[in-house]
Design a protein around this motif. Structure first.
Motif, PDB file in Angstrom:
ATOM      1  N   THR A   1      -5.423  -2.592  -1.929  1.00 38.38           N
ATOM      2  CA  THR A   1      -6.173  -1.691  -2.767  1.00 38.38           C
ATOM      3  C   THR A   1      -7.216  -1.370  -2.081  1.00 38.38           C
ATOM      4  O   THR A   1      -7.950  -0.237  -2.221  1.00 38.38           O
ATOM      5  N   ASN A   2      -7.948  -2.208  -1.358  1.00 39.90           N
ATOM      6  CA  ASN A   2      -9.102  -2.064  -0.479  1.00 39.90           C
ATOM      7  C   ASN A   2      -8.939  -1.039   0.564  1.00 39.90           C
ATOM      8  O   ASN A   2      -9.663   0.066   0.593  1.00 39.90           O
TER       9      ASN A   2
ATOM     10  N   THR B   1     -11.959  12.191   0.904  1.00 38.30           N
ATOM     11  CA  THR B   1     -13.051  12.852   0.038  1.00 38.30           C
ATOM     12  C   THR B   1     -14.027  13.228   0.760  1.00 38.30           C
ATOM     13  O   THR B   1     -14.502  14.541   0.829  1.00 38.30           O
TER      14      THR B   1
ATOM     15  N   GLU C   1      -5.134  -7.352  -2.980  1.00 39.50           N
ATOM     16  CA  GLU C   1      -6.539  -7.007  -2.837  1.00 39.50           C
ATOM     17  C   GLU C   1      -6.738  -6.113  -1.407  1.00 39.50           C
ATOM     18  O   GLU C   1      -7.334  -4.976  -1.335  1.00 39.50           O
TER      19      GLU C   1
ATOM     20  N   GLU D   1       0.914  -1.335  -0.145  1.00 40.27           N
ATOM     21  CA  GLU D   1      -0.086   0.142   0.055  1.00 40.27           C
ATOM     22  C   GLU D   1       0.755   1.252  -0.191  1.00 40.27           C
ATOM     23  O   GLU D   1       0.616   2.056  -0.881  1.00 40.27           O
TER      24      GLU D   1
ATOM     25  N   LYS E   1      -9.204   6.465   0.407  1.00 41.82           N
ATOM     26  CA  LYS E   1      -9.480   7.570  -0.503  1.00 41.82           C
ATOM     27  C   LYS E   1     -11.073   8.235  -0.441  1.00 41.82           C
ATOM     28  O   LYS E   1     -11.241   9.488  -0.317  1.00 41.82           O
ATOM     29  N   GLU E   2     -11.834   7.310  -0.015  1.00 45.05           N
ATOM     30  CA  GLU E   2     -13.199   7.764   0.312  1.00 45.05           C
ATOM     31  C   GLU E   2     -13.204   8.442   1.753  1.00 45.05           C
ATOM     32  O   GLU E   2     -13.834   9.588   1.793  1.00 45.05           O
TER      33      GLU E   2
ATOM     34  N   LEU F   1      -6.472   1.263   0.371  1.00 50.69           N
ATOM     35  CA  LEU F   1      -6.277   2.778  -0.278  1.00 50.69           C
ATOM     36  C   LEU F   1      -7.597   3.109  -0.592  1.00 50.69           C
ATOM     37  O   LEU F   1      -7.861   4.348  -0.802  1.00 50.69           O
ATOM     38  N   GLU F   2      -8.436   2.232  -1.300  1.00 51.90           N
ATOM     39  CA  GLU F   2     -10.011   3.035  -1.541  1.00 51.90           C
ATOM     40  C   GLU F   2     -10.498   3.518  -0.228  1.00 51.90           C
ATOM     41  O   GLU F   2     -11.309   4.507  -0.525  1.00 51.90           O
TER      42      GLU F   2
END
Length: 145
Positions: free
Chosen positions: A98-99, A109, A95, A39, A105-106, A101-102
């Motif tokens: 990336t999860n 945001t 996975e 990550e 990001k959320e 990181l997402e």
């Protein structure tokens, strides 16, 4: 002759399959640490195109990631090759990274939209206050009758 060519063709196809699983290195990075490391490496590699506060771009941040995790690039390469030989485990590690990181990001945001809305509200408040101040000044300037 035709049967011999078919036999060697089939033999060749079956011999090309590779089930190579490398030996587990002595200093293997654990799966959970590897996921966090991947990550951080994704973030470091993507920051290559963004200018830092000194207006420098094209800075390599991988050394900082290695320093943060107290590993060297050789240890990472050995662990990475080992996990790549076990594709199912490697896919789970990627996975997870990336999860995470997402999710980050959320979260960022949501924070950014919240701060933007607070900023817009404060700007509106300042404009309204300035209109009130202007109306008070106008009243002060008018002579009393």
């Amino acid at each position: 002759m035709k049967n011999i060519c078919c036999f060697f063709g089939v033999l060749f196809l079956f011999s090309c399959t590779s089930n190579t699983i490398l030996e587990k290195p002595k200093d293997l990075i654990p799966k959970d640490s590897m996921s966090i490391l991947m990550e951080e490496m994704m973030i470091a590699s993507s920051s290559k195109f963004i200018k830092n506060k000194f207006q420098e771009s094209d800075v390599n941040y991988m050394a900082l990631v290695y320093e943060n995790f107290k590993i060297d690039s050789v240890r990472f390469q050995k662990s990475n090759l080992y996990y790549m030989s076990k594709i199912d485990e490697y896919q789970k590690i990627l996975e997870t990274a990336t999860n995470s990181l997402e999710a980050k990001k959320e979260l960022f945001t949501k924070q950014k939209t919240r701060l933007d809305s607070i900023r817009k509200d404060s700007i509106k408040k300042i404009k309204n206050d300035s209109k009130l101040l202007d109306s008070v000044k106008i009243l002060e300037l008018k002579p009393l009758q």
